[in-house]
Design an enzyme around this catalytic site. Sequence first.
Site, PDB file in Angstrom:
ATOM      1  N   HIS A 166       0.835  -1.204   0.000  1.00 17.18           N
ATOM      2  CA  HIS A 166       0.000   0.000   0.000  1.00 17.18           C
ATOM      3  C   HIS A 166       0.871   1.257   0.000  1.00 17.18           C
ATOM      4  O   HIS A 166       0.611   2.210  -0.712  1.00 17.18           O
ATOM      5  CB  HIS A 166      -0.924   0.019   1.218  1.00 17.18           C
ATOM      6  CG  HIS A 166      -2.208  -0.719   1.007  1.00 17.18           C
ATOM      7  ND1 HIS A 166      -2.296  -2.086   1.075  1.00 17.18           N
ATOM      8  CD2 HIS A 166      -3.461  -0.286   0.724  1.00 17.18           C
ATOM      9  CE1 HIS A 166      -3.553  -2.454   0.860  1.00 17.18           C
ATOM     10  NE2 HIS A 166      -4.288  -1.378   0.635  1.00 17.18           N
ATOM     11  N   LYS A 196      -9.433  -9.034   8.151  1.00 17.35           N
ATOM     12  CA  LYS A 196     -10.062  -9.416   9.418  1.00 17.35           C
ATOM     13  C   LYS A 196      -9.994  -8.227  10.355  1.00 17.35           C
ATOM     14  O   LYS A 196      -9.091  -7.400  10.242  1.00 17.35           O
ATOM     15  CB  LYS A 196      -9.361 -10.628  10.030  1.00 17.35           C
ATOM     16  CG  LYS A 196      -7.939 -10.343  10.493  1.00 17.35           C
ATOM     17  CD  LYS A 196      -7.357 -11.498  11.278  1.00 17.35           C
ATOM     18  CE  LYS A 196      -5.885 -11.287  11.606  1.00 17.35           C
ATOM     19  NZ  LYS A 196      -5.649 -10.579  12.861  1.00 17.35           N
TER      20      LYS A 196
END
Lengths: 278, 180
Positions: free
Chosen positions: B39, B104
């Site tokens: 990212h 998650k």
Amino acid sequence: MRSIDAREIAFQVSRMVVEANVSLPPDVLRALEAAFESEDHSAGREILAQLLENARLAGETGLPLCQDTGLAVFFIEMGCECRIEGDLYKAINDGVRLGYKKGYLRSSVCHPLTRRNTGDNTPAVVHMDLVPGDRMIIRFMPKGGGSENMSGAAMLTPAQGWEGIKRFVLQRIAQAGPNPCPPGVVGVGIGGSFDQAPILAKKALFRPLDRDHDDPEVASLEKELLQAVNALGIGPMGMGGRTTALGVKMEMAPCHIASLPVAVNIQCHSSRHKEVIL
Amino acid sequence: MTREIKLTTALTDEDVSSLRTGDKVLLSGKVYTARDAAHKRLFTELEQGLNPPFSMQGAVIYYVGPTPAPPGRVIGSAGPTTSSRMDVYTPRLHSLGVKATIGKGRRGEEVKKSLMEHKAVYFGATGGAGALLSRCITGSRVLAYEDLGPEAVRELEIRDFPLLVVNDSYGGELYVRVDS
């Protein structure tokens, strides 16, 4: 004096890092099975079924239980009557390097600022205790980042006492919610110094889930805390349910009259660890 | 009542609109892996005006750093990592066309707002079930940033990958709220 060859240590480490990442300790597997049996929340029950199936598949395929094969953490008990032929720390790191490569485990260690991956999961974190005797016990835990990130420590005041400790632990667990992959194990270190409490908390995670603390008073506090943690209702992977933790394990040390250090080290449901005695 | 929905990537606005928090989704098609380091590099490159390594239109990003593939397998263990670390990047990616992220744990308020604003969805996969989820991955190739090792951007081919809709595009939230 008994002599232990550093190459033997490297070999044992290279084997144990792979085994720990592929198979859950029997006590953890039993605790997950018991949690599945007692879970009446449907989402939580389904998650627990997946985790049991995952453990079975890992055993069958040899794949790691989790892609996070951890930071390699060791607690070593070294008998004073042992003599290491060679470099102990090098032997441990050689074992980690070899085991993580041969076992197709992930390299999850990087420079803290440049974030450059070291490429072989070294260096390991090694805690060493000198003990009487001529045995060497190597305990290994691949510690996942998700649960480690949700851990924390605080310097409480003596006035806050046990109630303060309990509140701090419950706050951490509540804030962590689904992030540390519940239901895991909660390690709590109480007392000692600022640096000692977190080490006690991590050490506590090695105790088998079905073994109580030697001191019955501490064992009863562990049970009280476990009940309070499970009453939060976070449940498996935060979807709700009876089991938020499989166990709470505490270790204590005397502290300064002005202080009450407390640390909570959260471990995920994949509570992997392994022990070798040389 | 939990619904089970089969979807194939790339995802459309209609796909996303049909999903509600709590739905069980079996996802097939191509997804792209990216976690912390990928990212960061992606954003540096976007700022430099470079094209991203994959088309963002309808894309699904999976927050995962798999273990290396042993001989005879396409990938190793490959479960989700904690999503909240990517919260700072997610709204911008939604604005560029990303329709879903898989991970998650909880998302921040900015991400939940962005899901509604850009009609996108956040899926949860079971953390710590990497061996189980690996079975639903039928192909894997590195697309970019190979030097990042486990954090490289990969194109994964998945089949009936089991997911739960954690945050839908209407403000829904699956995780239990606990007062601390």
